[in-house]
Write a protein that holds these residues in place. Sequence first.
Motif, mmCIF file in Angstrom:
data_model
loop_
_atom_site.group_PDB
_atom_site.id
_atom_site.type_symbol
_atom_site.label_atom_id
_atom_site.label_comp_id
_atom_site.label_asym_id
_atom_site.label_seq_id
_atom_site.Cartn_x
_atom_site.Cartn_y
_atom_site.Cartn_z
ATOM 1 N N VAL A 162 77.223 85.185 47.553
ATOM 2 C CA VAL A 162 78.072 84.912 48.961
ATOM 3 C C VAL A 162 79.868 85.226 48.277
ATOM 4 O O VAL A 162 80.384 85.631 49.852
ATOM 5 C CB VAL A 162 78.339 83.974 49.927
ATOM 6 N N MET A 203 81.478 88.514 48.991
ATOM 7 C CA MET A 203 82.340 88.137 50.690
ATOM 8 C C MET A 203 82.939 86.745 50.584
ATOM 9 O O MET A 203 83.628 87.405 51.657
ATOM 10 C CB MET A 203 81.180 87.555 51.640
ATOM 11 N N THR A 245 72.445 79.698 52.013
ATOM 12 C CA THR A 245 73.664 81.175 52.185
ATOM 13 C C THR A 245 73.813 81.493 53.689
ATOM 14 O O THR A 245 74.127 82.009 53.783
ATOM 15 C CB THR A 245 72.678 82.443 50.950
ATOM 16 N N SER A 266 77.384 82.311 54.537
ATOM 17 C CA SER A 266 77.432 83.121 55.024
ATOM 18 C C SER A 266 78.348 82.944 56.636
ATOM 19 O O SER A 266 79.552 83.276 56.549
ATOM 20 C CB SER A 266 76.512 83.903 54.833
ATOM 21 N N LYS A 268 82.388 83.547 57.447
ATOM 22 C CA LYS A 268 82.860 84.710 58.359
ATOM 23 C C LYS A 268 83.377 84.031 59.419
ATOM 24 O O LYS A 268 84.879 84.745 59.543
ATOM 25 C CB LYS A 268 81.264 84.917 59.606
#
Length: 450
Positions: free
Chosen positions: A50, A53, A83, A87, A91
């Motif tokens: 991740v 990201m 994960t 994640s 976000k």
Amino acid sequence: MVRIARTNTERLIRLINDILDLEKMEAGKLELKVSTPECSDLVESTFASVRGMADGAGVSLHAEVTGTPQVKADRDRLVQVLTNLVSNAVKFSPQGAGVTVRVGEEADGRVRFSVVDQGPGISQEQRARLFGRFQQLDSSDTRSKGGTGLGLAISQAIVEQHGSHITVESEEGRGSTFTFTLESARPASVTPPPVIPEDASRHEVLVTTADAELASLLGGLLAHEGYRVVRATSLIEAAKHLDTALPDALVVDMRLPEGHALDWVRRLREQPRTHELPVLALSGRSEDAEGVPHWVDWMPRPLEESRLLKSLRYATRQPGQARVLVVDDDASTRRTLCAQMERLGVQVFEAADGESAVELARETTPDLIVLDVGLPRLDGFEVVDILRQGKGRATPLIVFTGRDLTRMDERQLTLGITRHFTKSRASEEELVSSVRDLLNGLLARKAHLS
């Protein structure tokens, strides 16, 4: 155009794989490859997947692993859970914020994982829907964040397969913390009995057995049905748990190496505090239970799972006559259904919208819910998703709706044993017969089990 087509195809593949994973878990066909991974390795692998990201979002990642803990778990599935949680935290974190994964051993021989973010937080209402399928909390905001809405549902299912449960602590405007615990790969040191965390949203079952395979089977089965499982490996350890807090039911393996399990249960019956604690005995002879009050059931091995779950349902219900919750926004339909239920001798509660249905289900703990789908405020799908997160998860359900349901709809509209009827095609006899079947003997149970 090719790039767009490839991106959409990859997203569709992820969605299909997620749905297949969920179907395997619900069918009990997901095989866990249990090993003893180091927790620091799990966190590093999660961050590796991740980090791109997080860098793109301007969010920093932090690991706080105390000591060198190891867990008994499927490494790849656990990385999948972490994960998903990390994640999601990335976000919804503002640029410049941080996401922290904390891991540490506890006194009870388990390892606690926590994923902490500094995002906008989650309201109480949103938390109730958080682990449902295809749930994204706010169409005006989270839709832009991407995702299939299945990640948290899958994560919860994987953790439950390991005999645990993901919990959420959050305050709007102050971030969120997602937490779960797993069994440590190292034997626990001799310590005072652990304080059992309060979780009023789920029934607690104390499983007492020295058989690791049986404990794993019961842990996965009961966690999947929404129970919170506490394990004791000996009668001494079980007694310490009972001194700390009483569970809703006690499951005892009569083949404990130390023996005397039956005598121990008899002594529990002599104490006012544990006199009425429901007990399910495993792998014994039924005649041995004569004269011992408040047995819920006596079960031989190999274990019959449906019988165990039925017995636990009786053990954890409130005493008294059978209770049915009727949910329909049409007053005339509601009156007709209530009259049919009352003729069967049950206590009836009724709700005209989804929010009232959820509130009544939590207050009355019904033995059966008759539910329409097209409801104001919260529809039937949302009601079921909310009830799945707590004690209502195993409640028998009759979906009685005017709309035609697809197979996907039926899978989503499922709690405990569930039957689906279309109003225009179901006869009164069929409905009443299903009510009798799903109440499963409770119509004759007017008082407390004994």
